[in-house]
Write an enzyme that holds these catalytic residues in place. Structure first.
Site, PDB file in Angstrom:
ATOM      1  CB  ILE A  44      -0.975   0.020   1.202  1.00  0.00           C
ATOM      2  CG1 ILE A  44      -0.226  -0.048   2.527  1.00  0.00           C
ATOM      3  CG2 ILE A  44      -1.980  -1.120   1.095  1.00  0.00           C
ATOM      4  CD1 ILE A  44      -1.090   0.180   3.742  1.00  0.00           C
ATOM      5  CB  CYS A  45      -0.194   4.721  -0.557  1.00  0.00           C
ATOM      6  SG  CYS A  45       0.459   6.384  -0.773  1.00  0.00           S
ATOM      7  N   PRO A  46       2.932   4.346   0.733  1.00  0.00           N
ATOM      8  CG  PRO A  46       4.870   5.498   1.458  1.00  0.00           C
ATOM      9  CD  PRO A  46       3.678   4.689   1.955  1.00  0.00           C
TER      10      PRO A  46
END
Length: 86
Positions: free
Chosen positions: A20-22
């Protein structure tokens, strides 16, 4: 003459599925640094934030987002990014 996306030579494959981000963009940035100008990186991702983050990454740093698609119902996102020439 029209060039098909199927004719695109992929130099690097980056699988960020499950991250998941980042992390997907950070991994793309690392791969871009190792790539030569003009090389193409294929990115696979499952994080929906990449639909915003990867195009923004390319626009801000001058790379070309050649192709973007959603592959299935999971969904998995696929991007082809061409590194800008030096």
């Amino acid at each position: 003459m029209t060039t098909s996306i199927l004719d695109t030579h992929i130099n690097h494959h980056l699988d960020t599925q499950g991250l998941i981000c980042p992390e997907p963009v950070m991994m793309l940035h690392k791969t871009i640094r190792k790539a030569d100008g003009g090389e193409v990186i294929e990115v696979l991702a499952t994080d929906p934030a990449t639909t915003r983050d990867i195009p923004n990454f390319c626009r801000h740093l001058g790379h070309t987002l050649i192709y973007q698609e959603t592959l299935n119902d999971v969904p998995t996102y696929r991007y082809l990014v061409k590194k800008k020439s030096a």
